[in-house]
Write a protein that holds these residues in place. Sequence first.
Motif: not given
Length: 364
Positions: A313-314, A316, A337, A339
Amino acid sequence: MSHKKITFYLSHLYQGGAENVMVIVANEMAKQGHVIDFVLAKAEGAFIHRLSSSVNLVDLNLPNPYFAVFGLNKYLRVAQPDVIISSLHLNNICAVLAKKFSGVKKTRVLIRVANVISVKRVSFWKKRLERLALSVFYPWADKIIAVSKNVALDLNSFLGIPNKKILVIYSPSITPEMMAASHEPVDHAWFQSNYPPVVLGVGRQTVVKDYATLLKAFALASKEKDMRLLLLGDGPERLALEELVKELGIENKVEIKGFVDNPFNYMRNAAVMVLPSLWEGLPNVLIEALACGCPIISTDSPGGVREILKDGEYGELVPLRDAQTISDKILDVLRGEKKPIDEHWLEQFKVEYSIKQYLHAMME
């Protein structure tokens, strides 16, 4: 909790994740009024200067850390601390043996385990010998501190350590001093506003860190977009990595800078940080980079990476030794992109939270 006499033991204080964490914990406990001895088999290493003036440095001055059990035994009989805390396998074995032979009953032994033991790539006989030694000696400790849930599971399944003896305590990676240092200016030409984005790698250059895959990934990505790669850290693989840089023809885009005392301002200003490790216990650099607001790409390696990144979630997560996927993810991040991190998630990695758990472990 009344003030305790607490001893930390390591063979040296050369740069490394375990050494950094032990210094942070010792300094913070000294700040809280506990009497702290930091015992080294030999007082050497770049992190010695990070010890607080409130911490008493004890140099056993031994020619080889394998002899430390005798020096540590003598130290324990004289100093008689309430607790001794060690980290890394050889140091942990020395600590439990020294306590056993010293006859000092009051001293509790806490050993810290920072890696998933079962996945280490060593020879068959070395693996069997290590497994035997750790499964025999580790239960002698009063408590075993695992730096992640995966490390705790491995201690139980691979070594047969009872769960009741294991505590999971995340490393105190985020400190006020670290955050202040992250805002210092970066003294490097690549971080000027008119330069291409910088991809960052931070850590010791060893086979386990697999920076060779990162170099290959960067070579692919830099064909698509102008960028730079900066590696901070040193280690036995440095010469091999420098040769690979030449083979890949990326000498003008890559710098292997070596160890720097403040990697945090680099993290705050880099476009992305990549951790290509084959395995990790709880990589401090991931936590530090998240705290500094740096986007993360990491291999989905055995250990605590998934715990830090909350299952991706935080940051890759990519397969091990997959240069093409790392290259693709670097380009994705540079295209925007990213996060965002929930600040509340980082609370569990802050020094205040971790120290409370360490102090609680001493009382159990």
